[in-house]
Design a protein around this motif. Structure first.
Motif, mmCIF file in Angstrom:
data_model
loop_
_atom_site.group_PDB
_atom_site.id
_atom_site.type_symbol
_atom_site.label_atom_id
_atom_site.label_comp_id
_atom_site.label_asym_id
_atom_site.label_seq_id
_atom_site.Cartn_x
_atom_site.Cartn_y
_atom_site.Cartn_z
ATOM 1 N N CYS A 271 44.007 33.894 24.122
ATOM 2 C CA CYS A 271 43.544 34.613 25.308
ATOM 3 C C CYS A 271 43.684 33.735 26.556
ATOM 4 N N ARG B 39 33.848 32.198 33.417
ATOM 5 C CA ARG B 39 34.599 31.058 32.893
ATOM 6 C C ARG B 39 33.830 30.345 31.787
ATOM 7 N N TYR C 137 34.197 32.315 28.704
ATOM 8 C CA TYR C 137 35.547 32.130 28.179
ATOM 9 C C TYR C 137 35.630 30.844 27.357
ATOM 10 N N VAL D 81 42.980 28.497 31.316
ATOM 11 C CA VAL D 81 42.563 29.021 32.626
ATOM 12 C C VAL D 81 43.618 28.686 33.674
ATOM 13 N N ILE E 263 42.517 38.155 30.744
ATOM 14 C CA ILE E 263 41.410 38.622 31.585
ATOM 15 C C ILE E 263 41.670 38.156 33.011
ATOM 16 N N GLY F 145 30.093 38.622 26.948
ATOM 17 C CA GLY F 145 31.069 37.880 26.144
ATOM 18 C C GLY F 145 31.575 38.680 24.962
ATOM 19 N N ILE G 276 34.843 33.262 24.166
ATOM 20 C CA ILE G 276 36.054 34.082 24.090
ATOM 21 C C ILE G 276 37.246 33.304 23.559
ATOM 22 N N LYS G 277 37.485 32.122 24.102
ATOM 23 C CA LYS G 277 38.633 31.305 23.703
ATOM 24 C C LYS G 277 38.554 30.906 22.229
ATOM 25 N N LEU H 234 42.773 33.339 30.836
ATOM 26 C CA LEU H 234 41.890 33.753 31.929
ATOM 27 C C LEU H 234 42.572 33.412 33.251
#
Length: 365
Positions: A229, A215, A218, A244, A199, A315, A222-223, A231
């Motif tokens: 994944c 963030r 994430y 990140v 992303i 999300g 998300i994480k 970011l």
């Protein structure tokens, strides 16, 4: 708009063009979207063979292929009053008699028009900025700037609004119209994506761009659902978080590379007058997933060219999109085709058609 406008880009000879670009990219500093727009506009016009002068308050750029008239020696751009008011008053001393066309991108309310065709581009509105700002002094400043924007728009030969939302905030004349901003198709184009789901965010953590919201989603959601994944955040560096990566002071080429490699672009802004990053993502073949705002709603055509969801759904929408990105291939291809129409060549050709549009005001000397 029916054409009182004459001439095409092919029939126009070398022109002397002034670009009012108080915001211009500065080496080794992070600058906003209008700064990059101004630099690309001057560069593209110069590449076409025109003699271009940028009127700015920034330092000189060593690699610019256009002329620069800087007011920075007499103005402290770090002081808000000088930045927004003294600079504009200094600009009144500039003589535009020798130019064929002026393209202005803001803060031109005090400048003498001298009968030269004057194209005013509205990149957004101070009144919308005011509605999304919580600091009292900033709100007062934006209120004054909005009145000056209205005055500036009235004095231009033609005013071009970056969106319908921006246009409705001003008194329109028959020659004024909406013209979306261009995207550099030489920089932004589709290519192979990153191996891991990725992303991309471009903006600031705590501004209306809401990078921190993304963030947090994430980290909290998300994480956990998609462990591999990543970011990518194009913003000032902040606390270190697994997965990140922060990017700062990128060249245009490096930024465009991130757009191409990312699977999803997300900028959950509360307000965009236009939202050029959305268009850059679309041109790069990257799915846009965002929250509603005037710019996103218009440029994504209410979901035709991207995914627009409520904050509470962001999300889960990002997770679903990453897990099944192929499901959105039709949207991505539609977005690419739309972005192709928004090339610099097409938009600059439009700017130059205003050379023969008669001024409808008289300058008071």
């Amino acid at each position: 708009m029916e054409t009182q406008q004459k001439g095409t880009i092919e029939s126009i000879k070398k022109l002397r063009i002034a670009v009012v670009a108080f915001e211009l990219i500065t080496p080794n500093q992070r600058t906003g979207g209008v700064s990059h727009f101004n630099h690309r506009l001057c560069t593209k016009l110069s590449d076409m063979g025109h003699e271009v002068t940028a009127i700015t308050m920034n330092s000189l750029l060593e690699d610019a292929n256009y002329n620069i008239k800087s007011l920075s020696k007499s103005v402290d751009i770090n002081k808000r009053f000088q930045r927004y008011y003294l600079t504009a008053l200094k600009g009144r001393k500039i003589n535009f008699d020798g130019y064929d066309l002026v393209i202005s991108n803001g803060d031109d309310w005090a400048m003498r028009r001298a009968g030269v065709p004057w194209v005013r581009i509205m990149h957004g509105s101070a009144i919308r900025e005011l509605q999304h700002n919580h600091r009292l002094l900033r709100k007062m400043n934006l209120s004054i700037l909005y009145l000056l924007e209205r005055y500036s728009s009235k004095r231009s030969t033609v005013t071009l609004y970056n969106s319908k939302d921006t246009q409705k905030l001003y008194k329109n004349r028959k020659q004024d119209e909406v013209l979306h901003l261009p995207v550099d198709r030489d920089l932004f184009f589709p290519a192979e994506k990153e191996k891991e789901p990725t992303i991309l965010f471009v903006g600031a953590l705590d501004s209306r761009k809401r990078g921190r919201l993304l963030r947090n989603l994430y980290v909290s959601n998300i994480k956990k659902e998609i462990p591999n994944c990543k970011l990518w955040m194009v913003c000032n560096r902040d606390e270190s978080i697994d997965g990140v990566t922060y990017f700062n002071n990128l060249t245009n080429e490096a930024l465009a590379s991130l757009y191409r490699k990312a699977h999803i672009f997300c900028m959950p802004s509360t307000y965009e007058g236009f939202g050029l990053p959305y268009l850059e993502a679309m041109a790069s073949g990257t799915l846009v997933v965002t929250t509603p705002n005037p710019g996103a709603d218009e440029i994504l055509d209410n979901g035709k060219y991207g995914v627009i969801v409520k904050d509470s759904e962001l999300g889960e929408s990002l997770i679903a999109s990453l897990r099944n990105i192929n499901k959105y291939e039709m949207i991505i291809q539609r977005a690419i085709k739309f972005a192709e129409q928004q090339s610099w060549e097409n938009i600059i050709a439009k700017y130059l058609t205003y050379l023969n549009l008669n001024n409808n005001y008289e300058e008071k000397q």
